[in-house]
Design an enzyme around this catalytic site. Structure first.
Site, PDB file in Angstrom:
ATOM      1  N   ASP A 130      20.613  16.605  40.656  1.00  0.00           N
ATOM      2  CA  ASP A 130      20.578  15.475  41.586  1.00  0.00           C
ATOM      3  C   ASP A 130      19.630  15.807  42.736  1.00  0.00           C
ATOM      4  O   ASP A 130      18.703  16.610  42.579  1.00  0.00           O
ATOM      5  CB  ASP A 130      22.007  15.198  42.081  1.00  0.00           C
ATOM      6  CG  ASP A 130      22.275  13.724  42.315  1.00  0.00           C
ATOM      7  OD1 ASP A 130      21.550  13.130  43.125  1.00  0.00           O
ATOM      8  OD2 ASP A 130      23.206  13.175  41.700  1.00  0.00           O
ATOM      9  N   ASP A 182      34.548  19.731  52.758  1.00  0.00           N
ATOM     10  CA  ASP A 182      35.205  19.459  51.482  1.00  0.00           C
ATOM     11  C   ASP A 182      34.470  20.071  50.297  1.00  0.00           C
ATOM     12  O   ASP A 182      34.942  19.969  49.165  1.00  0.00           O
ATOM     13  CB  ASP A 182      35.322  17.950  51.267  1.00  0.00           C
ATOM     14  CG  ASP A 182      36.528  17.370  52.000  1.00  0.00           C
ATOM     15  OD1 ASP A 182      37.607  17.947  51.864  1.00  0.00           O
ATOM     16  OD2 ASP A 182      36.361  16.365  52.708  1.00  0.00           O
ATOM     17  N   HIS A 197      22.611  11.643  48.112  1.00  0.00           N
ATOM     18  CA  HIS A 197      23.064  11.180  46.797  1.00  0.00           C
ATOM     19  C   HIS A 197      23.798  12.272  46.027  1.00  0.00           C
ATOM     20  O   HIS A 197      24.880  12.054  45.465  1.00  0.00           O
ATOM     21  CB  HIS A 197      21.876  10.668  45.990  1.00  0.00           C
ATOM     22  CG  HIS A 197      22.243   9.987  44.717  1.00  0.00           C
ATOM     23  ND1 HIS A 197      22.477  10.678  43.549  1.00  0.00           N
ATOM     24  CD2 HIS A 197      22.413   8.673  44.425  1.00  0.00           C
ATOM     25  CE1 HIS A 197      22.778   9.822  42.590  1.00  0.00           C
ATOM     26  NE2 HIS A 197      22.742   8.593  43.095  1.00  0.00           N
ATOM     27  N   ALA A 240      20.125   8.211  29.558  1.00  0.00           N
ATOM     28  CA  ALA A 240      21.534   7.898  29.336  1.00  0.00           C
ATOM     29  C   ALA A 240      21.760   7.232  27.987  1.00  0.00           C
ATOM     30  O   ALA A 240      22.837   7.354  27.396  1.00  0.00           O
ATOM     31  CB  ALA A 240      22.051   6.987  30.451  1.00  0.00           C
ATOM     32  N   ALA A 297      23.629  11.760  24.949  1.00  0.00           N
ATOM     33  CA  ALA A 297      24.178  11.561  26.290  1.00  0.00           C
ATOM     34  C   ALA A 297      25.504  10.827  26.227  1.00  0.00           C
ATOM     35  O   ALA A 297      25.816  10.136  25.256  1.00  0.00           O
ATOM     36  CB  ALA A 297      23.180  10.790  27.146  1.00  0.00           C
ATOM     37  N   SER A 351      26.199   5.580  39.697  1.00  0.00           N
ATOM     38  CA  SER A 351      25.978   6.948  40.171  1.00  0.00           C
ATOM     39  C   SER A 351      27.279   7.629  40.569  1.00  0.00           C
ATOM     40  O   SER A 351      27.450   8.835  40.370  1.00  0.00           O
ATOM     41  CB  SER A 351      25.015   6.958  41.364  1.00  0.00           C
ATOM     42  OG  SER A 351      23.685   6.853  40.961  1.00  0.00           O
TER      43      SER A 351
END
Length: 766
Positions: free
Chosen positions: A191, A200, A229, A342, A347, A401
């Site tokens: 990413d 976190d 992102h 994808a 995938a 996403s």
């Protein structure tokens, strides 16, 4: 949510879609053999580039590794074993190309060389001539552009729902109650990076040099994210509860990451390939088991078509036991809006729904351009997802996403409970346990339904099932040839049913197939798949889907059929142009390179040379398979000046290729001059002039001189006569006592063969 900003779009998307490239890769069209080697986008780049301009490309070799042997290895050891096999194949088969590229680099024709072992390819930055040279190499299957890809975005969405409702909706807390919170499982994302300082996420980073990779080299040591992102997607997978609610589906898993996008928001094909191969072997030592168990990819290349650039990467990752989870894309609501990679068969694509299980309007829909039975495979919450953001903050994000990492997080829980699962088994558990939404049964909006982690756990615990696989993942043949694959079926949880095998993906009328046996009795065994191609089939890569069916249970296995171009040759000639003086000779080197195993004789001929200009000969006239010939052109001394385009033709059987060169001829000629231009004398005196002969294009030898226009009573002598070219002669004019007075124009004429030129001077007799 803004559709165009949600997932990746190619930087050159307009060019790709206008040229039809995506569609052409999905169903290859008839093309010349060379066009099958160099991808159309790259052909366009090469055509527009200057002779010395560098072009980025990825050179894919014919030889590809077979990872079928990984099935007999424990899952934790598969990534390292895959890395060893892939590295060995690349090292053994790339040597000749690497050596050639090093030579060209020393010559200044190549600037960058990056071997890619995960797909047995080499990323290069080189001149168009070197790219063409690589295309002619017998080890090369195809050359693709090194694409530029834009970083993904999601849209923040205000929501009144509880921040952690998405985690509860997929039943993750039910597995936490059973003790499965992702302990001991490593998740990864490819990413924009991850903000490692977020409270976190900080304690969940595995840490060390094998837990972060930036192929762009901007942040080599510390996980960093400048867009947010990647931090959003990682928070959905493993986020903790520092903000007062538990954000991640697998909060006790650890994470590693690949920052494929640079700080400007762009990735390249090379960087993505490097990211995938790093995931298989993060520390560069295949003996250590440090690969992730799960990988999330919330990015795509384009909004339509079937692009198979990363299919080998996904096949290798999946063979290593890692299911490549992808966001399905945000190109809906139209049907047929699947996105690559994808929509590649290997995938696992995830669409997005809201907390009421209603499909997010812009979630991409099937049918898939690459042939999956349904697209997406699954849906998960993707509207108003509360997750980690930059600078220790939080954000509510929307899009596929943030839907995909729900599935990746659920896999972390399931792999803790069932650590030996293959990628196929992981996919089967998710699909067979999903909450059916929309039309009854699998469909091209919701796929098999919405993720339910607890139901997947229960399915894995109790349901008899089987897995299917195929090897090799890719096989090559020339048109008219045949290839074989082995399809294997293995039982799970006491499965004993018969499994029927079928194939799809072949172009109609251009190929046929058979499977023996067509039914695997008892759900355990293997069969041979044979694919036979027609002589007329177009060169290209065809994605195949093997469907294994037993009653209502069906699984797919993906393979690729690579149809190579027929044996051919490439013809070249250097230099592109020669300059000669009429009567002189010059030479060109004509080269023949083998394409796809070509080994026939090539006969050479020349056209475009007029008989009055000169003659030509080849030595040798016939090149045996691969080699060079010297073309000698001898011009006539009387050849007229000019530029002559010449065409060299090579013929082998029914195959003809041409190469163009230019011959520039400077004709032999001369010019006359006289000085001084005027002389005045009296009777009984002499006048002297110098007659100069200069050359234009080349010497014409001796020039004979004559003088006319002398008045009565004068005599003249030219010495020497004839005169060389270049050269000069003295003209002496003597006036006698009888010479007629006046002013006269003398005309001096020079001749050499058919050439004639004149010059004038003035004589005054007083």
């Amino acid at each position: 949510m803004r559709r165009a900003s949600l997932l990746l779009a190619l930087t050159l998307l307009t060019t790709v879609l206008a040229s039809g490239t995506a569609a052409a890769w999905a169903a290859p069209q008839a093309a010349a053999p060379r066009a099958a080697v160099i991808a159309p986008q790259l052909q366009a780049q090469l055509g527009a580039a200057g002779q010395n301009e560098m072009v980025k490309a990825i050179v894919v070799l014919k030889s590809q590794a077979d990872l079928a042997s990984l099935r007999g290895i424990a899952r934790k050891d598969r990534p390292g074993a895959a890395a060893r096999i892939l590295r060995a194949r690349a090292d053994n088969t790339q040597r000749a190309l690497r050596a050639l590229l090093k030579v060209r680099q020393a010559q200044g024709l190549v600037s960058d060389i990056e071997p890619l072992w995960i797909i047995n390819a080499i990323a290069v930055t080189a001149t168009p001539a070197v790219i063409s040279e690589l295309a002619a190499h017998q080890d090369v299957r195809e050359i693709r552009p090194d694409l530029a890809v834009a970083a993904p975005q999601t849209a923040a969405t205000a929501t009144s729902a509880p921040a952690e409702s998405n985690v509860a909706l997929v039943n993750a807390p039910a597995l936490w109650d059973l003790g499965y919170r992702g302990q001991g499982i490593v998740v990864a994302n490819m990413d924009t990076g991850v903000d490692v300082t977020h409270p976190d996420l900080a304690s969940r980073w595995r840490g060390g040099t094998n837990s972060w990779y930036d192929p762009n080299g901007e942040h080599p040591a510390t996980p960093t994210d400048v867009s947010g992102h990647g931090t959003w997607t990682m928070g959905v997978m493993v986020g903790g509860d520092a903000g007062g609610s538990s954000l991640g589906v697998a909060p006790d898993a650890t994470w590693i990451a690949v920052k494929i996008f640079n700080d400007r928001g762009t990735a390249t094909s090379t960087g993505i390939h490097q990211g995938f191969q790093w995931l298989l072997d993060p520390d560069g030592n295949p003996a250590t088991a440090d690969a992730p168990d799960v990988v999330n990819n919330s990015w795509t290349m384009s909004a339509s078509g079937c692009l198979l650039d990363f299919q080998p990467d996904l096949a290798s990752v999946r063979a290593a036991g890692i299911l490549p989870v992808f966001a399905a894309g945000n190109y809906g609501p139209l049907s047929g809006s699947s996105a690559s990679p994808a929509n590649n068969p290997e995938a696992f694509a995830v669409g997005a729904t809201d907390d009421a299980d209603v499909l997010y309007p812009y979630s991409s829909r099937g049918p898939s351009s690459c042939g999956q039975p349904v697209y997406p495979q699954l849906v998960a919450p993707g509207v108003g997802i509360h997750t980690t953001d930059l600078y220790g903050l939080y954000a509510d994000e929307t899009g596929t996403s943030v839907a995909a990492p729900h599935v990746a997080g659920a896999l972390a829980l399931l792999l803790q409970a069932f650590p030996g699962m293959s990628a196929d088994r992981q996919a089967a558990a998710l699909e067979n346990s999903a909450i059916d939404l929309g039309a009854a049964g699998p469909d091209n909006s919701y796929g098999d339904g919405r993720l339910d982690a607890l139901a997947a756990y229960q399915w894995l615990s109790t349901t008899p099932d089987f897995t299917s696989s195929v090897s090799p993942s890719s096989a090559s043949t020339a048109p008219g040839g045949a290839v074989s694959y082995t399809v294997s079926v293995s039982p799970v949880n006491g499965f004993t049913g018969d499994v029927s095998l079928t194939l799809s993906g072949l172009p109609a009328g251009q190929a046929s197939w058979s499977i023996s046996p067509a039914v695997i009795a008892g759900g355990s065994g293997s069969a041979q798949l044979t694919v036979s191609t027609a002589a007329s089939i177009a060169a290209g890569t065809y994605p195949l889907t093997i469907m294994a069916t037993s009653a209502a249970t069906a699984h797919t296995a993906a393979a690729a059929l690579v149809v190579t171009a027929l044996p051919d040759f490439a013809l070249s000639a250097t230099p592109a142009s020669r300059n000669v003086v009429a009567g002189a000779g010059t030479t060109y080197t004509v080269g023949v390179a083998s394409l796809n195993g070509f080994a026939d004789n090539v006969s050479l001929s020349l056209t475009g040379l007029p008989s009055g200009v000169g003659t030509a000969s080849f030595s040798p006239q016939v090149i045996a398979g691969v080699g060079s010939s010297q073309l000698t052109v001898t011009t006539s001394p009387t050849a007229p000046g000019g530029t002559y385009p010449l065409t060299i033709t090579g013929i082998a059987g029914g195959v003809t290729h041409t190469a163009a060169v230019t011959l520039a001829v400077s004709a032999r000629d001369f010019a006359l001059s006289v000085s001084p231009s005027s002389v005045t004398i009296s009777r009984n005196q002499s006048a002297k002039y110098t007659v100069g002969v200069s050359v234009a294009g080349g010497s014409v030898g001796k020039v004979s001189l004559a003088v006319a226009g002398l008045p009565t009573g004068t005599t003249s002598v030219l010495s020497p006569n004839p005169v060389g070219s270049p050269g000069s002669s003295t003209l002496t004019v003597k006036a006698t006592s009888l010479a007629r007075r006046g002013t006269y124009t003398l005309r001096i004429t020079g001749t050499s063969g058919s050439l004639l030129h004149t010059a004038t001077a003035t004589l005054t007799v007083r």
